[in-house]
Design a protein around this motif. Structure first.
Motif, PDB file in Angstrom:
ATOM      1  N   ASP A 216      -3.712   2.571  -5.614  1.00 18.60           N
ATOM      2  CA  ASP A 216      -2.981   2.996  -4.422  1.00 18.60           C
ATOM      3  C   ASP A 216      -1.937   1.968  -3.998  1.00 18.60           C
ATOM      4  OD1 ASP A 216      -4.197   5.411  -4.143  1.00 18.60           O
ATOM      5  OD2 ASP A 216      -5.658   4.766  -2.633  1.00 18.60           O
ATOM      6  N   TYR A 217      -1.733   0.943  -4.830  1.00 20.59           N
ATOM      7  CA  TYR A 217      -0.827  -0.143  -4.450  1.00 20.59           C
ATOM      8  C   TYR A 217       0.256  -0.356  -5.513  1.00 20.59           C
ATOM      9  CZ  TYR A 217      -4.339  -1.377  -0.952  1.00 20.59           C
ATOM     10  OH  TYR A 217      -5.212  -1.354   0.101  1.00 20.59           O
TER      11      TYR A 217
ATOM     12  N   THR B 185       3.059  -1.861 -11.784  1.00 19.16           N
ATOM     13  CA  THR B 185       1.830  -1.075 -11.757  1.00 19.16           C
ATOM     14  C   THR B 185       0.670  -1.969 -12.177  1.00 19.16           C
ATOM     15  OG1 THR B 185       2.045  -0.393 -14.057  1.00 19.16           O
ATOM     16  CG2 THR B 185       3.153   0.972 -12.397  1.00 19.16           C
TER      17      THR B 185
ATOM     18  N   CYS C 174       0.821  -1.209   0.000  1.00 16.57           N
ATOM     19  CA  CYS C 174       0.000   0.000   0.000  1.00 16.57           C
ATOM     20  C   CYS C 174       0.860   1.267   0.000  1.00 16.57           C
ATOM     21  CB  CYS C 174      -0.926   0.008   1.214  1.00 16.57           C
ATOM     22  SG  CYS C 174      -2.107   1.378   1.204  1.00 16.57           S
ATOM     23  N   GLN C 175       0.523   2.200  -0.926  1.00 22.66           N
ATOM     24  CA  GLN C 175       1.207   3.492  -1.004  1.00 22.66           C
ATOM     25  C   GLN C 175       0.308   4.636  -0.553  1.00 22.66           C
ATOM     26  OE1 GLN C 175       4.677   3.481  -2.230  1.00 22.66           O
ATOM     27  NE2 GLN C 175       4.063   1.404  -1.586  1.00 22.66           N
ATOM     28  N   GLY C 176      -0.959   4.342  -0.317  1.00 26.95           N
ATOM     29  CA  GLY C 176      -1.918   5.376   0.107  1.00 26.95           C
ATOM     30  C   GLY C 176      -2.412   5.112   1.507  1.00 26.95           C
ATOM     31  N   THR C 177      -3.682   5.415   1.720  1.00 24.67           N
ATOM     32  CA  THR C 177      -4.293   5.184   3.032  1.00 24.67           C
ATOM     33  C   THR C 177      -4.447   3.681   3.267  1.00 24.67           C
ATOM     34  OG1 THR C 177      -5.523   7.254   2.789  1.00 24.67           O
ATOM     35  CG2 THR C 177      -6.270   5.706   4.497  1.00 24.67           C
ATOM     36  N   GLU C 178      -4.071   3.229   4.455  1.00 22.31           N
ATOM     37  CA  GLU C 178      -4.161   1.797   4.753  1.00 22.31           C
ATOM     38  C   GLU C 178      -5.600   1.312   4.591  1.00 22.31           C
ATOM     39  OE1 GLU C 178      -3.169  -1.361   8.373  1.00 22.31           O
ATOM     40  OE2 GLU C 178      -2.551   0.758   8.524  1.00 22.31           O
TER      41      GLU C 178
ATOM     42  N   ASP D 100      -8.871   1.495  -3.620  1.00 18.21           N
ATOM     43  CA  ASP D 100      -8.420   1.923  -4.946  1.00 18.21           C
ATOM     44  C   ASP D 100      -7.212   1.084  -5.349  1.00 18.21           C
ATOM     45  OD1 ASP D 100      -7.553   3.162  -7.250  1.00 18.21           O
ATOM     46  OD2 ASP D 100      -7.716   5.198  -6.449  1.00 18.21           O
TER      47      ASP D 100
ATOM     48  N   SER E 110      -7.092   1.024   1.663  1.00 19.80           N
ATOM     49  CA  SER E 110      -7.698   1.678   0.499  1.00 19.80           C
ATOM     50  C   SER E 110      -8.286   0.652  -0.463  1.00 19.80           C
ATOM     51  CB  SER E 110      -6.642   2.517  -0.222  1.00 19.80           C
ATOM     52  OG  SER E 110      -7.142   2.994  -1.463  1.00 19.80           O
TER      53      SER E 110
END
Length: 579
Positions: free
Chosen positions: A304-305, A318, A293-297, A301, A299
């Motif tokens: 976002d990973y 990607t 995860c690169q965004g909100t845990e 979307d 997520s």
């Protein structure tokens, strides 16, 4: 060394002196010394205990010693050091089961382990006679399921049989291995069912370590994992032998340092979580992946990973690159995280697929084991229940179990009555045939109809055309296979066709074959045949040939003498050629 020998000698002498049977004139207390002399029981307790712990004294000796007088009986109490040392010397590998040795009655433990050993050997010895003519059925292990002793004692005795030195006791080792395999399979199924009953929030991939929250530091950790795993330890995806079942067994992946996407992902995920990087499993079609995860845990979307390909040396992908990996577009649901149960389901599903690919004894065993695992997770899955029933029917094992499975299928899905009815009918016929079977066929070489049989069971042979090494475990005076097999194997093209002796042979590659006499020749440099079923038929490898076990010898009573004569003639001829 001299001191140790003196202590051992003293211990042996003490045992003899304290044994009533060897001291007929010593009275009720043979340890009592003559007036004016120092007796054995006058020695300090520590020294007496040291003597009783001497290696030369066995369990029987201690039993005799304990019968001599009160003081020695007290020293030989079950909870003392004397019996603890006896137990440790006899079965050192079992000490790991005693985290606390205080309060353990070592004498009782010794008796229990001794009893378990005798029971294990009794059962192993019975298996060859009971199951020689067929594979051991599932219900063949019924007398093992309710052992009157600790399971680890029983398994320890089986391991001691397997570790017996030399090339003897092959039949014992064969059945000990089968029983041990069954016990461990049952333990796996028990643990699996316990695992499946746990709530998802208690499932684990061996998580641990301090959590690392900084993204940059996590990135460095993943780079370090890639460097150690793929550059230093040389782990790799097994592209050359992708469909080998060993690629799915984690201990084999660790030993061979190769695997397929799902097994390498489990390894990669476990290491990352131990180091504090929370990766998640992704049940991506055709190619298992991990996501980071690169965004909100949490997520939803998928963009976002970052997706990690453990099969591809930890490459980070990607969403679009994931699709390039498998060559087609997939919907967002395939990028979602899955539970450890789903990971396990996919691994077992892979094993099932591999078991269906071939029709060999090894693939059938793999299929049986993976079906057991799958049905432990999904006990009412009709198609896999039907597959299990068909497999048991095909292998001719445990027909009563087949009927139970079919009855369960009929209850779950009445629409399966056609397939169920067919299998029920033929299974009942199989049961009736087994009831009508007559005694075993005994083949005497001296009979006129066997006059053309040149080779004997136990001989190490070589195939003239294909070059493989093998050992004979059965023969027929002519080919006994059906017309279809004879046609498919092109037997009619042989100079002697099917009207010649044919031999059942165990081949070094693990296969069993049926070879024509004209295609076989003596192997002038005999060697052991590494086939898993060697122990089923033979008790020993002498260096020149195999010795038939009791069950095989009953079926070929004159072959033992014949094989010895053949080996002697070959040896004499070889010696004459050298001279």
């Amino acid at each position: 060394m001299a001191a140790a020998e003196e202590t051992a000698a003293a211990g042996t002498a003490a045992a003899r002196a304290l044994d009533p049977a060897s001291s007929p004139d010593s009275g009720d207390c043979p340890a009592v010394a003559a007036p004016g002399t120092l007796g054995l029981t006058d020695l300090p307790g520590e020294l007496l205990e040291l003597i009783l712990c001497c290696r030369s004294l066995g369990a029987a000796d201690l039993g005799h010693v304990a019968c001599t007088c009160r003081r020695l009986r007290e020293l030989c109490q079950g909870g003392g050091n004397v019996w603890r040392r006896q137990f440790r010397e006899r079965w050192p590998s079992l000490l790991k089961y005693y985290s606390h040795t205080e309060g353990v009655n070592w004498l009782e433990e010794y008796k229990a382990r001794q009893g378990a050993g005798l029971e294990a050997r009794r059962i192993v010895a019975s298996f060859s006679k009971r199951f020689f003519s067929e594979h051991v059925p599932c219900n063949g292990f019924s007398d093992i399921e309710d052992l009157g002793c600790p399971g680890h004692f029983f398994e320890d005795e089986l391991m001691s049989i397997l570790n017996m030195e030399g090339r003897k006791a092959l039949t014992w080792k064969y059945y000990a291995k089968k029983i041990l395999y069954f016990l461990r399979q049952q333990k796996i199924l028990k643990n699996l069912k316990a695992f499946l009953q746990r709530p998802e929030d208690h499932e684990s991939f061996l998580e641990g370590g301090a959590m690392i929250t900084e993204g940059e530091l996590q990135s460095q950790v993943l780079e370090a994992i890639n460097y150690v795993l793929y550059d230093q330890l040389k782990y790799r995806g097994n592209r050359m032998d992708y469909y080998n079942a060993l690629n799915l067994y984690i201990h084999q992946v660790l030993g061979r340092r190769t695997g397929i996407p799902i097994s390498l992902s489990v390894l990669y995920l476990t290491i990352a979580r131990q180091l504090g990087v929370r990766l998640e499993p992704v049940n991506f079609p055709s190619h298992f992946l991990l996501r980071w995860c690169q965004g909100t845990e949490g997520s939803q979307d998928i963009f976002d990973y970052i997706y990690i390909d453990a099969f591809g040396r930890g490459k980070q992908l990607t969403v679009k690159e994931c699709e390039y990996l498998i060559g087609h577009h997939v919907t967002e649901e395939f990028y979602g995280v899955v539970s450890s149960k789903k990971v396990l389901q996919r691994m077992v599903g892979n094993l099932l697929s591999l078991g269906k690919r071939e029709s060999t004894d090894q693939s059938y065993q793999l299929l049986r084991d993976s079906l057991d695992l799958y049905l432990a997770m999904y006990p009412d899955h009709v198609q896999h229940l039907l597959l299990q029933a068909r497999l048991y029917f095909h292998l001719g094992i445990w027909p009563e179990k087949v009927l139970d499975i079919l009855q369960h299928i009929q209850t779950l899905d009445p629409s399966q009555h056609g397939a169920v009815g067919y299998l029920v009918q033929h299974t009942l016929e199989h049961i009736e045939r087994k009831k009508e079977e007559v005694g075993l066929e005994v083949k005497h070489r001296s009979e006129e109809k066997h006059r053309d049989v040149c080779y004997s069971i136990g001989l190490i042979m070589k195939h003239k055309r294909y070059g493989y090494n093998c050992v004979i475990y059965g023969w027929d005076p002519t080919c006994m296979m059906g017309h279809e097999w004879i046609r498919n194997m092109n037997v009619h093209s042989l100079p002697h066709g099917h009207h010649q002796p044919f031999y059942n042979v165990l081949v070094e590659d693990g296969s069993c074959r049926y070879a024509a006499q004209e295609n076989l020749e003596y192997n002038m440099e005999p060697q052991e045949i590494s086939h898993p079923d060697v122990g089923r038929y033979f008790s020993e490898f002498t260096g020149t040939h195999y010795v038939a076990n009791a069950e095989l010898e009953i079926r070929y009573p004159e072959d033992a003498e014949s094989v010895c004569e053949t080996v002697q003639n070959i040896y004499s001829a070889t010696k004459a050629d050298k001279e």
